[in-house]
Design a protein around this motif. Structure first.
Motif, PDB file in Angstrom:
ATOM      1  N   LEU A 240     -19.744 -28.572 -13.738  1.00  0.00           N
ATOM      2  CA  LEU A 240     -19.171 -27.262 -14.067  1.00  0.00           C
ATOM      3  C   LEU A 240     -18.010 -26.944 -13.119  1.00  0.00           C
ATOM      4  CD1 LEU A 240     -22.477 -25.278 -14.722  1.00  0.00           C
ATOM      5  CD2 LEU A 240     -20.637 -25.591 -16.385  1.00  0.00           C
ATOM      6  N   GLY A 241     -18.205 -27.257 -11.841  1.00  0.00           N
ATOM      7  CA  GLY A 241     -17.140 -27.035 -10.864  1.00  0.00           C
ATOM      8  C   GLY A 241     -15.931 -27.899 -11.137  1.00  0.00           C
ATOM      9  N   TYR A 242     -16.170 -29.128 -11.596  1.00  0.00           N
ATOM     10  CA  TYR A 242     -15.056 -30.035 -11.893  1.00  0.00           C
ATOM     11  C   TYR A 242     -14.187 -29.478 -13.016  1.00  0.00           C
ATOM     12  CZ  TYR A 242     -12.598 -34.106 -13.755  1.00  0.00           C
ATOM     13  OH  TYR A 242     -11.630 -34.947 -14.232  1.00  0.00           O
ATOM     14  N   VAL A 243     -14.817 -28.984 -14.091  1.00  0.00           N
ATOM     15  CA  VAL A 243     -14.035 -28.446 -15.206  1.00  0.00           C
ATOM     16  C   VAL A 243     -13.267 -27.203 -14.765  1.00  0.00           C
ATOM     17  CG1 VAL A 243     -14.130 -27.475 -17.531  1.00  0.00           C
ATOM     18  CG2 VAL A 243     -15.595 -29.406 -16.929  1.00  0.00           C
ATOM     19  N   ASP A 244     -13.904 -26.326 -13.986  1.00  0.00           N
ATOM     20  CA  ASP A 244     -13.188 -25.151 -13.491  1.00  0.00           C
ATOM     21  C   ASP A 244     -12.055 -25.547 -12.544  1.00  0.00           C
ATOM     22  OD1 ASP A 244     -14.360 -23.073 -14.892  1.00  0.00           O
ATOM     23  OD2 ASP A 244     -15.968 -22.776 -13.446  1.00  0.00           O
ATOM     24  N   PHE A 245     -12.236 -26.625 -11.800  1.00  0.00           N
ATOM     25  CA  PHE A 245     -11.146 -27.166 -10.962  1.00  0.00           C
ATOM     26  C   PHE A 245      -9.963 -27.571 -11.831  1.00  0.00           C
ATOM     27  CE2 PHE A 245      -9.820 -31.633  -9.830  1.00  0.00           C
ATOM     28  CZ  PHE A 245      -8.790 -31.284  -8.959  1.00  0.00           C
ATOM     29  N   LEU A 246     -10.211 -28.313 -12.910  1.00  0.00           N
ATOM     30  CA  LEU A 246      -9.127 -28.721 -13.802  1.00  0.00           C
ATOM     31  C   LEU A 246      -8.424 -27.508 -14.397  1.00  0.00           C
ATOM     32  CD1 LEU A 246     -10.687 -31.678 -15.835  1.00  0.00           C
ATOM     33  CD2 LEU A 246      -9.146 -31.834 -13.883  1.00  0.00           C
ATOM     34  N   ARG A 247      -9.197 -26.490 -14.757  1.00  0.00           N
ATOM     35  CA  ARG A 247      -8.641 -25.305 -15.407  1.00  0.00           C
ATOM     36  C   ARG A 247      -8.021 -24.327 -14.416  1.00  0.00           C
ATOM     37  NH1 ARG A 247     -13.075 -23.714 -20.147  1.00  0.00           N
ATOM     38  NH2 ARG A 247     -12.767 -25.599 -21.407  1.00  0.00           N
TER      39      ARG A 247
END
Length: 609
Positions: free
Chosen positions: A331-338
């Motif tokens: 979840l943190g990875y996707v928010d990092f990308l976004r």
């Protein structure tokens, strides 16, 4: 009294509230501006900086500052201590600030009364251009944070099966950013899961019309996938071995390169797991499916997020901290990308807390968290986390993770101008990836190697690296890799004196990097920064538009260095107050190269940043 409950509201129309009393207001707009700045700014400003920022037009700026500080003390009473030089503001334990809720878990954050409202709504401070630039930055950042919370709340409620409530938050998120494809996909998916196909079709038609009118493009794969969503039907009760076999089959199919059949098999594994009784398999099947959607079948991160929220909920119910940690790291990875960095930091920090010392989980979370701090220009923290990620990756026997951490550390050193260290870590990352045959990763570190060569005035060597990396990226079809390597080729073209080709290639780089609904947002800003550089150098007529776009994008996300660079581009073109605002923001950033750029801009040496 110091322990009297008190709330400072900065979202919407500012106010100071005490239970059972009429809301207080500071009389001076500049006192509100001063209070907000002291509450939100991480650095400790000196009195001369504050006086220059807010009261430069006063006959005695320091005296005007003292008056505003005294007004804040009178209004807040014993609830605040505000003194010193630099000025330090301390609130007593009973004081709440509504903006602080935005950094908490979504279940608490949605309780913020002004969620979605503008920061300091209606406040106009005249004669303070540096403060106006800072306030614009903060308003965009806070608006993006509110929007991210609404989206996260909708996903969290979807995971709990509360579809009606989830739909309400999804509607609010979509209203805040109507052109965000992920908001639309989530809303359409919710309508489909609720069985309201008519609402889904109306939303799809409205979105299609908006896209055609505003951008002249068709809906992407994430919208089409949402339209194919159906209420989940149960299947016959399988054994645990059957579910395990379905997960293994899907994973093996993806590893063999057959991505879409593998994802289809994993979706089947989720349905089988739901029909069984083992909560652990329900969580694990979703985790594996989500990672495939996010890392293998690009463009479907939104569907992956929904599965991750469900995996996390199920892991918590099953008292499985490692399962929850794995879900939160993704979840943190996707928010990092976004570029939802506050949310990413929260998920990744929680993943590290839950990892129970597992080097595999800790390495993953530390790598992503270090990358978050790199994007937001907290470079000391980024380097510490990436070093820890490298150590943990070696302990876990995960050379791919180590290569990723080394690459991101090399990027930090490149951004800070330490070319020798950057070259060392990037070269090591490339060698490690080649050793374990992780060829699909190579374009990323190679792109930064090329930037090191350009910084060393070695355009021929840079061209060789970028050409190889770009060809590999195109073969892989990875939008991020294509975008970063095309950016490098554009800079090579400019170094060779072909500015027309450079601008064409930069436009192409942006188009490649953002062609899916889930681009790496920092990369888009990085490409825009290069466009602003070259635009200023060659007097391109679109330079002002590029600067404004970079400034809005970077400030919404909280990319502090790129916001500073946008301000410097603007200041070099004569915008009043932007150099002062850049100085204020850069005070929190440990980057000697950036501070040298600020000095050059102030001295009128307006060469590209």
């Amino acid at each position: 009294m110091a322990d009297e409950p008190l709330t400072i509201r900065l979202l919407g129309r500012p106010a100071i509230e005490r239970p059972g009393q009429t809301a207080d207001r500071l009389r001076s707009r500049k006192s509100w501006a001063l209070l907000a700045y002291l509450l939100l700014c991480e650095a400790r400003p000196t009195r001369s900086q504050l006086a220059g920022m807010l009261f430069s037009e006063a006959d005695d700026p320091l005296r005007a500052l003292r008056w505003s500080l005294a007004e804040i003390r009178r209004c807040l009473g014993d609830s605040v201590s505000i003194d010193g030089d630099p000025v330090v503001l301390l609130l007593s334990e009973g004081v709440a600030v509504d903006v602080d809720l935005l950094g908490r878990d979504w279940t608490a954050a949605v309780e913020a009364v002004g969620l979605g409202a503008e920061l300091l709504d209606g406040l106009v401070v005249r004669g303070a251009p540096a403060f106006e630039s800072w306030l614009l930055y903060e308003r965009r950042r806070i608006a993006a944070a509110s929007e991210a919370i609404l989206h996260e709340a909708a996903l969290g409620l979807l995971a709990r099966g509360a579809l009606d409530r989830a739909c309400g938050f999804a509607v609010r998120a979509a209203a805040m950013s109507p052109l965000d494809e992920n908001h639309q996909a989530l809303l359409i998916r919710l309508y489909r899961l609720m069985g309201d196909d008519a609402a889904a079709e109306r939303q799809y038609a409205a979105w299609t019309g908006l896209l055609d009118t505003e951008l002249g493009v068709a809906p992407g794969v994430t919208i089409e996938a949402a339209m194919r969503e159906r209420p989940r039907r149960r299947v016959g009760v399988p054994t645990s071995a059957t579910v395990e076999a379905a997960i293994e089959s899907g994973s093996a199919t993806i590893a063999a390169g057959a991505i879409e059949p593998g994802v289809a098999a994993l979706r089947s594994a989720v349905r089988l797991a739901d029909a069984g009784a083992a909560t652990s398999l329900r969580s694990r099947s979703r985790q594996v499916l989500a990672e495939a959607l996010i890392h293998s079948l690009r463009g479907l991160d939104e569907e992956g997020l929904a599965h991750l929220h469900e995996a996390d909920r199920l892991a918590v119910e099953d008292d499985d901290p490692i399962g929850s940690a794995l879900a939160r790291a993704e979840l943190g990875y996707v928010d990092f990308l976004r570029a939802r960095y506050d949310r990413a930091e929260r998920w990744l920090s929680e993943a590290m807390d839950l990892a129970d010392g597992s080097p595999v989980v800790m390495a993953k979370a530390a790598t992503y968290l270090g990358s978050v701090h790199s994007d937001t220009a907290d470079y000391p923290r980024a380097i510490a986390l990436l070093d820890e990620a490298g150590r943990l990756s070696r302990e876990a026997g995960d050379p791919r993770r180590e290569a990723y951490a080394l690459c991101m550390k090399g990027r930090v050193e490149l951004l800070r101008g330490d070319l020798d260290e950057a070259d060392h870590h990037l070269t090591t990352a490339v060698a490690l990836a080649e050793r374990v045959h992780w060829l699909s990763f190579l374009p990323w570190p190679q792109a930064f190697q090329g930037e090191v060569c350009l910084a060393r005035h070695e355009p021929s060597r840079a061209a060789e690296i970028f050409q190889q990396a770009f060809a590999r990226a195109c073969q892989l079809g990875d939008p991020c890799w294509e975008g970063i390597t095309a950016r490098g080729l554009a800079l090579v073209a400019d170094a060779e004196g072909d500015s027309e080709r450079a601008f064409e290639t930069l436009r192409d780089a942006r188009s490649r990097g953002t062609r899916l609904a889930d681009p790496y947002v920092w990369l888009d800003a990085h490409i825009l920064d290069a466009m602003c550089d070259l635009g200023r150098t060659h007097g391109h007529p679109e330079t002002r538009t590029w600067i404004d776009t970079l400034r809005e994008l970077a400030s919404r996300a909280g990319m502090r260095e790129l916001t500073v660079r946008a301000l410097l581009h603007s200041a070099a073109r004569g915008s009043t107050g932007d150099a002062d605002a850049a100085d204020l923001l850069a005070a929190e950033i440990d980057n000697p190269d950036l501070h040298a750029l600020i000095r050059a801009t102030r001295e009128g040496r307006t060469q590209p940043c």
